[in-house]
Structure formats: structure tokens, C-alpha cells
Design an enzyme around this catalytic site. Structure first.
Site, mmCIF file in Angstrom:
data_model
loop_
_atom_site.group_PDB
_atom_site.id
_atom_site.type_symbol
_atom_site.label_atom_id
_atom_site.label_comp_id
_atom_site.label_asym_id
_atom_site.label_seq_id
_atom_site.Cartn_x
_atom_site.Cartn_y
_atom_site.Cartn_z
ATOM 1 C CE1 TYR A 161 -3.959 2.305 0.907
ATOM 2 C CE2 TYR A 161 -2.536 3.081 2.400
ATOM 3 C CZ TYR A 161 -3.782 3.151 1.601
ATOM 4 O OH TYR A 161 -4.666 4.270 1.835
ATOM 5 C CE LYS A 165 -3.451 5.087 -1.603
ATOM 6 N NZ LYS A 165 -4.554 5.564 -2.512
#
Ligand SMILES: NC(=O)c1ccc[n+]([C@@H]2O[C@H](COP(=O)([O-])OP(=O)(O)OC[C@H]3O[C@@H](n4cnc5c(N)ncnc54)[C@H](O)[C@@H]3O)[C@@H](O)[C@H]2O)c1
Length: 254
Positions: A161, A165
């Protein structure tokens, strides 16, 4: 030059928000509609998308629900095409759809890695690419990508994740540089700990640990993030591009 207090008005503009059936995306769609924009609600969850679209219509704006998995190029291109054919143009794209598949590095499967990168990072790339084609012809447009503070500072259990990002932040800057000569602004927001179904999945202990570190002493709301996205999507932010605005109650302040 004097700017009116209505420089955040979005009357007559058309926006797409991905992942807007619920959570932060839904609040962004409502915020854009409240400022006068017509909003396309797109999500893998078509029932949720239709419910959100009905709420937007109730605000007196045009809205339609489109099923779209942002990891699928054909679906993203179709989303943009349908928006232009049904609503006439595309002024604002918010790449908000995102997922987590948490796990410590040594236990993380390739499937966990690939799925998160496909939706969070490739999905944002596909959205930017499809929207850019329309916005370049219009010589105007605003793209806002939803990143995360984990992409700036890292977070244990989120190798996939946080990498996705961080990728969104770098993608935002590159696309901002490429599209600036065409009158298109591309920015990101990096939310901190926001109370949605995504964070409700975390253990109470992990949630409490976050809350303790937040100087403003509360979790963020979807509306806290939506307000900043709406600002970046509006004429009030015409001179901002390639920026990543942190919306985290001071959590990552240095
Ligand atoms: N909640 C937080 O604390 C937080 C913090 C930082 C960043 N974010 C980011 O904000 C965005 C929204 O998060 P949220 O908290 O509202 O999450 P959420 O899980 O409540 O909502 C995400 C929405 O995206 C949709 N979605 C999932 N996969 C999709 C796909 N492949 N294509 C299209 N739609 C898809 C879901 O159906 C859901 O409606 C995400 O990008 C997330 O990474 C959230």
C-alpha cells in the site's frame, strides 16, 4: 487580481470520482456537487454507486453511476467516453479508488502486492491517461489523486500500500509537468487516519495508537479530505500543480 469568494464554485463543470460508492470518494462527490458540478459516480460496487448517484441527483445536479474497475484499461476508457457522451465534457477527475491488503513483508504474497499496485497505482495511471486525452483537447482540466501519508513515511504491514501511494505522489508530479503546458493541473492529497470502512478494519489497538499521535486529537472525516480535494479541483487552486497536500490533523508534522 481580486478573486471573488466564489472561486471554488464549479457550476457547469463535469467530474468523475472513482471509488465513490462510499467513504472518502462519496464525500468528494457530494462536495463537488454542492459546489455545482455534475458528478459521475464510478465504483466496482454498482449498487452503492447508484445510491450515491441518487443522493447527488437530489442535490439538483446531474449524476450517473458507472460500474468501473479502475485496474481495467477498457473499463476506464469506457468511463471517460460515457461521461463525455452523456454529460458533454470532463473537467475534473478524482482518482480515489483504493484498497488495502495488509501483511508483514516476509508474509506478503505476490497476489497481495499485485492487487494493491494494480488498483491504487495502475488505476490512477489509467485514469490520468484516459482523462488527459479529453482535457488536452479542452486545454483545461483538474486531476486530483488520492495518495496517503503512508506513501510519505511508510507504515509497518503496508509495503504494498505505501509503495503504491508513494508511486501515486511521483506519478502526480510527472503528469503535472507533462500536462502543465496544456492548462491541466494535477495534484494529490495525502490523508492521514480517516474514519471510513477501510480503517474500521484495523484492530482497536492500532486505531488507538494512531489517535494518540494525532495533534488535533481526532480521526479525520471523509469531509475533511473532500474539502481539500474540492479546493484543488476549483479555480481557487489554479496556480497549484504537482503538489501533495497532507490532510492528517498534524500526524506527520515535523
Ligand atoms: N481511510 C483512510 O484512513 C485513508 C487514508 C489515506 C488514504 N486513503 C485513501 O482514500 C481512498 C478512499 O478510501 P476510503 O477510506 O474511502 O475506503 P473505502 O474502502 O471506504 O472506499 C473505497 C471505495 O473504492 C471502491 N473500489 C475498490 N476497488 C475498486 C476498483 N478496483 N475500482 C473502482 N472502485 C474500487 C470500493 O468499492 C469502495 O467503494 C483510497 O484511495 C484510500 O487508499 C484512505
Amino acid at each position: 487580481m481580486h478573486r471573488s469568494s466564489h472561486s471554488q464554485a464549479l457550476q457547469g463543470q463535469v467530474a468523475i470520482v472513482t471509488g465513490s460508492a462510499r467513504g472518502i470518494g462519496k464525500a468528494i462527490a457530494a462536495g463537488l456537487a454542492a459546489r455545482g458540478a455534475d458528478v459521475v459516480i464510478s465504483d466496482v460496487d454498482i449498487d452503492g454507486a447508484q445510491a450515491t448517484a441518487q443522493e447527488i441527483s437530489a442535490l439538483g445536479r446531474r449524476s450517473l453511476a458507472q460500474q468501473c474497475d479502475v485496474a481495467q484499461r477498457a473499463a476506464v476508457e469506457q468511463l471517460v467516453q460515457t461521461t463525455v457522451s452523456e454529460l458533454g465534457r470532463l473537467d475534473i477527475l478524482v482518482n480515489n479508488a483504493g484498497i488495502t491488503r495488509d501483511g508483514l513483508l516476509v508474509r506478503m504474497s505476490e497476489e497481495q502486492w499485485d492487487r494493491v499496485l494494480d488498483i491504487n497505482l495502475k488505476g490512477t495511471f489509467l485514469g490520468c491517461q484516459a482523462a488527459a486525452k479529453v482535457m488536452m483537447r479542452q486545454r483545461a482540466g483538474k486531476i486530483v489523486n488520492v495518495a496517503s501519508i503512508t506513501g510519505l513515511i511508510g507504515n509497518p504491514g503496508q509495503a504494498n500500500y505505501s509503495a503504491s501511494k508513494a508511486g501515486v505522489v511521483a506519478l502526480t508530479k510527472t503528469v503535472a509537468k507533462e500536462l502543465a503546458p496544456r492548462g491541466i493541473n494535477v495534484n494529490a492529497v495525502a490523508p492521514g487516519f480517516i474514519a471510513t470502512e477501510m480503517t474500521a478494519e484495523m484492530s482497536e489497538k492500532a486505531q488507538a495508537a494512531f489517535l494518540e499521535q494525532i495533534p488535533l486529537r481526532r480521526a479525520g472525516t471523509p469531509e475533511d479530505v473532500a474539502e481539500v480535494v474540492c479546493f484543488l479541483a476549483s479555480a481557487a487552486a489554479d496556480y497549484i500543480t504537482g503538489e501533495c497536500l497532507v490532510v492528517d490533523g498534524g500526524l506527520t508534522m515535523r
